[in-house]
Write a protein that holds these residues in place. Structure first.
Motif, PDB file in Angstrom:
ATOM      1  N   SER A   1     -40.063 -58.726  48.103  1.00  0.00           N
ATOM      2  CA  SER A   1     -40.630 -59.821  48.885  1.00  0.00           C
ATOM      3  C   SER A   1     -41.909 -60.360  48.278  1.00  0.00           C
ATOM      4  CB  SER A   1     -40.896 -59.333  50.305  1.00  0.00           C
ATOM      5  OG  SER A   1     -41.748 -58.212  50.274  1.00  0.00           O
ATOM      6  N   GLU A   2     -42.126 -60.067  47.030  1.00  0.00           N
ATOM      7  CA  GLU A   2     -43.266 -60.678  46.366  1.00  0.00           C
ATOM      8  C   GLU A   2     -43.018 -62.176  46.303  1.00  0.00           C
ATOM      9  OE1 GLU A   2     -46.047 -59.054  45.535  1.00  0.00           O
ATOM     10  OE2 GLU A   2     -45.108 -57.290  46.382  1.00  0.00           O
ATOM     11  N   ASP A   3     -43.973 -62.901  45.792  1.00  0.00           N
ATOM     12  CA  ASP A   3     -43.834 -64.350  45.723  1.00  0.00           C
ATOM     13  C   ASP A   3     -42.578 -64.748  44.974  1.00  0.00           C
ATOM     14  OD1 ASP A   3     -44.829 -66.933  46.361  1.00  0.00           O
ATOM     15  OD2 ASP A   3     -45.497 -67.155  44.287  1.00  0.00           O
ATOM     16  N   GLN A   4     -42.293 -64.086  43.847  1.00  0.00           N
ATOM     17  CA  GLN A   4     -41.069 -64.371  43.096  1.00  0.00           C
ATOM     18  C   GLN A   4     -40.046 -63.296  43.409  1.00  0.00           C
ATOM     19  OE1 GLN A   4     -41.229 -66.150  39.204  1.00  0.00           O
ATOM     20  NE2 GLN A   4     -39.951 -64.528  38.405  1.00  0.00           N
ATOM     21  N   VAL A   5     -38.819 -63.702  43.667  1.00  0.00           N
ATOM     22  CA  VAL A   5     -37.741 -62.795  44.044  1.00  0.00           C
ATOM     23  C   VAL A   5     -36.741 -62.722  42.897  1.00  0.00           C
ATOM     24  CG1 VAL A   5     -35.827 -62.470  45.659  1.00  0.00           C
ATOM     25  CG2 VAL A   5     -38.036 -63.275  46.499  1.00  0.00           C
ATOM     26  N   ASP A   6     -36.315 -61.510  42.565  1.00  0.00           N
ATOM     27  CA  ASP A   6     -35.370 -61.272  41.481  1.00  0.00           C
ATOM     28  C   ASP A   6     -34.020 -60.902  42.088  1.00  0.00           C
ATOM     29  OD1 ASP A   6     -33.916 -60.362  39.291  1.00  0.00           O
ATOM     30  OD2 ASP A   6     -35.487 -59.023  38.562  1.00  0.00           O
ATOM     31  N   SER A   7     -32.977 -61.660  41.762  1.00  0.00           N
ATOM     32  CA  SER A   7     -31.643 -61.379  42.305  1.00  0.00           C
ATOM     33  C   SER A   7     -30.996 -60.172  41.650  1.00  0.00           C
ATOM     34  CB  SER A   7     -30.728 -62.589  42.105  1.00  0.00           C
ATOM     35  OG  SER A   7     -30.398 -62.721  40.730  1.00  0.00           O
ATOM     36  N   ASN A   8     -31.648 -59.625  40.630  1.00  0.00           N
ATOM     37  CA  ASN A   8     -31.105 -58.487  39.880  1.00  0.00           C
ATOM     38  C   ASN A   8     -29.733 -58.809  39.287  1.00  0.00           C
ATOM     39  OD1 ASN A   8     -33.312 -56.699  40.381  1.00  0.00           O
ATOM     40  ND2 ASN A   8     -32.560 -56.497  42.472  1.00  0.00           N
TER      41      ASN A   8
ATOM     42  N   GLU B   1     -28.117 -64.232  43.984  1.00  0.00           N
ATOM     43  CA  GLU B   1     -28.251 -65.602  43.483  1.00  0.00           C
ATOM     44  C   GLU B   1     -27.853 -66.611  44.559  1.00  0.00           C
ATOM     45  OE1 GLU B   1     -25.742 -65.358  40.048  1.00  0.00           O
ATOM     46  OE2 GLU B   1     -27.237 -64.248  38.891  1.00  0.00           O
ATOM     47  N   GLN B   2     -26.785 -66.306  45.291  1.00  0.00           N
ATOM     48  CA  GLN B   2     -26.353 -67.198  46.369  1.00  0.00           C
ATOM     49  C   GLN B   2     -27.350 -67.211  47.516  1.00  0.00           C
ATOM     50  OE1 GLN B   2     -22.354 -65.638  46.985  1.00  0.00           O
ATOM     51  NE2 GLN B   2     -21.503 -67.433  45.935  1.00  0.00           N
ATOM     52  N   ALA B   3     -27.978 -66.074  47.798  1.00  0.00           N
ATOM     53  CA  ALA B   3     -28.994 -66.012  48.853  1.00  0.00           C
ATOM     54  C   ALA B   3     -30.173 -66.898  48.488  1.00  0.00           C
ATOM     55  CB  ALA B   3     -29.452 -64.570  49.068  1.00  0.00           C
ATOM     56  N   ILE B   4     -30.628 -66.818  47.235  1.00  0.00           N
ATOM     57  CA  ILE B   4     -31.734 -67.660  46.784  1.00  0.00           C
ATOM     58  C   ILE B   4     -31.359 -69.132  46.902  1.00  0.00           C
ATOM     59  CG2 ILE B   4     -33.061 -68.344  44.745  1.00  0.00           C
ATOM     60  CD1 ILE B   4     -33.013 -65.315  43.956  1.00  0.00           C
ATOM     61  N   ALA B   5     -30.145 -69.476  46.474  1.00  0.00           N
ATOM     62  CA  ALA B   5     -29.694 -70.873  46.543  1.00  0.00           C
ATOM     63  C   ALA B   5     -29.599 -71.358  47.993  1.00  0.00           C
ATOM     64  CB  ALA B   5     -28.343 -71.030  45.840  1.00  0.00           C
ATOM     65  N   ALA B   6     -29.093 -70.511  48.885  1.00  0.00           N
ATOM     66  CA  ALA B   6     -28.972 -70.894  50.297  1.00  0.00           C
ATOM     67  C   ALA B   6     -30.347 -71.116  50.918  1.00  0.00           C
ATOM     68  CB  ALA B   6     -28.200 -69.827  51.073  1.00  0.00           C
ATOM     69  N   LEU B   7     -31.283 -70.217  50.642  1.00  0.00           N
ATOM     70  CA  LEU B   7     -32.636 -70.370  51.177  1.00  0.00           C
ATOM     71  C   LEU B   7     -33.314 -71.604  50.585  1.00  0.00           C
ATOM     72  CD1 LEU B   7     -33.647 -66.615  51.186  1.00  0.00           C
ATOM     73  CD2 LEU B   7     -33.286 -68.058  53.204  1.00  0.00           C
TER      74      LEU B   7
ATOM     75  N   VAL C   1     -35.656 -72.490  43.449  1.00  0.00           N
ATOM     76  CA  VAL C   1     -34.950 -71.789  42.390  1.00  0.00           C
ATOM     77  C   VAL C   1     -35.771 -71.934  41.114  1.00  0.00           C
ATOM     78  CG1 VAL C   1     -32.833 -71.660  41.032  1.00  0.00           C
ATOM     79  CG2 VAL C   1     -32.721 -72.207  43.479  1.00  0.00           C
ATOM     80  N   VAL C   2     -36.193 -70.804  40.565  1.00  0.00           N
ATOM     81  CA  VAL C   2     -36.974 -70.804  39.334  1.00  0.00           C
ATOM     82  C   VAL C   2     -36.027 -70.751  38.143  1.00  0.00           C
ATOM     83  CG1 VAL C   2     -38.685 -69.516  37.992  1.00  0.00           C
ATOM     84  CG2 VAL C   2     -38.907 -69.675  40.481  1.00  0.00           C
ATOM     85  N   HIS C   3     -34.956 -70.007  38.294  1.00  0.00           N
ATOM     86  CA  HIS C   3     -33.950 -69.787  37.257  1.00  0.00           C
ATOM     87  C   HIS C   3     -32.724 -69.297  38.008  1.00  0.00           C
ATOM     88  CE1 HIS C   3     -31.950 -67.463  34.029  1.00  0.00           C
ATOM     89  NE2 HIS C   3     -32.496 -68.361  33.225  1.00  0.00           N
ATOM     90  N   ASP C   4     -31.579 -69.216  37.351  1.00  0.00           N
ATOM     91  CA  ASP C   4     -30.383 -68.716  38.036  1.00  0.00           C
ATOM     92  C   ASP C   4     -30.633 -67.378  38.714  1.00  0.00           C
ATOM     93  OD1 ASP C   4     -28.969 -70.899  37.193  1.00  0.00           O
ATOM     94  OD2 ASP C   4     -27.985 -69.878  35.532  1.00  0.00           O
ATOM     95  N   ARG C   5     -31.483 -66.574  38.110  1.00  0.00           N
ATOM     96  CA  ARG C   5     -31.713 -65.219  38.611  1.00  0.00           C
ATOM     97  C   ARG C   5     -32.912 -65.106  39.542  1.00  0.00           C
ATOM     98  NH1 ARG C   5     -32.517 -59.798  34.867  1.00  0.00           N
ATOM     99  NH2 ARG C   5     -33.420 -58.561  36.526  1.00  0.00           N
ATOM    100  N   PHE C   6     -33.871 -66.022  39.457  1.00  0.00           N
ATOM    101  CA  PHE C   6     -35.127 -65.887  40.186  1.00  0.00           C
ATOM    102  C   PHE C   6     -35.360 -67.023  41.168  1.00  0.00           C
ATOM    103  CE2 PHE C   6     -35.795 -63.852  36.057  1.00  0.00           C
ATOM    104  CZ  PHE C   6     -36.193 -62.590  36.459  1.00  0.00           C
ATOM    105  N   GLY C   7     -36.024 -66.692  42.268  1.00  0.00           N
ATOM    106  CA  GLY C   7     -36.463 -67.675  43.235  1.00  0.00           C
ATOM    107  C   GLY C   7     -37.899 -67.391  43.623  1.00  0.00           C
ATOM    108  N   ARG C   8     -38.534 -68.372  44.234  1.00  0.00           N
ATOM    109  CA  ARG C   8     -39.924 -68.212  44.671  1.00  0.00           C
ATOM    110  C   ARG C   8     -40.033 -68.767  46.087  1.00  0.00           C
ATOM    111  NH1 ARG C   8     -42.419 -71.134  40.883  1.00  0.00           N
ATOM    112  NH2 ARG C   8     -42.481 -69.366  39.485  1.00  0.00           N
TER     113      ARG C   8
END
Length: 91
Positions: free
Chosen positions: A22-29, A35-41, A49-56
């Motif tokens: 739950s840090e500022d940047q989230v890693d989908s591992n 990745e879908q959770a980051i995209a949905a949010l 979306v910062v990158h396919d794998r990361f969100g902020r």
């Protein structure tokens, strides 16, 4: 946003907090579900979306986490991990 959407987003935010950190940047591992959770949010403006794998988290996301999901402070990513610590044997 409907009540049903809000309830689904709360569950998703809690899942992301628990499993992806739950840090500022989230890693989908590199997990597709992450990745879908980051995209949905992101589609609701709660993350970017910062990158396919990361969100902020966005400011709106931080506010939603606090006010709707009840997350008061970040929980460290290692919450679900086993930490091995060596202890002296006394020899």
């Amino acid at each position: 946003m409907t009540d049903s959407e809000q309830n689904a987003l709360i569950a998703l935010v809690l899942m992301v907090d628990q499993y992806l950190g739950s840090e500022d940047q989230v890693d989908s591992n590199s997990m597709r579900a992450g990745e879908q959770a980051i995209a949905a949010l992101a589609s609701y403006g709660l993350m970017e979306v910062v990158h396919d794998r990361f969100g902020r988290w966005t400011e709106a996301g931080h506010k939603f986490r606090l006010e709707k999901a009840g997350i008061r402070q970040p929980s460290p990513l290692g919450d679900n991990r086993v930490v091995l610590v060596s202890k002296p044997t006394g020899d």
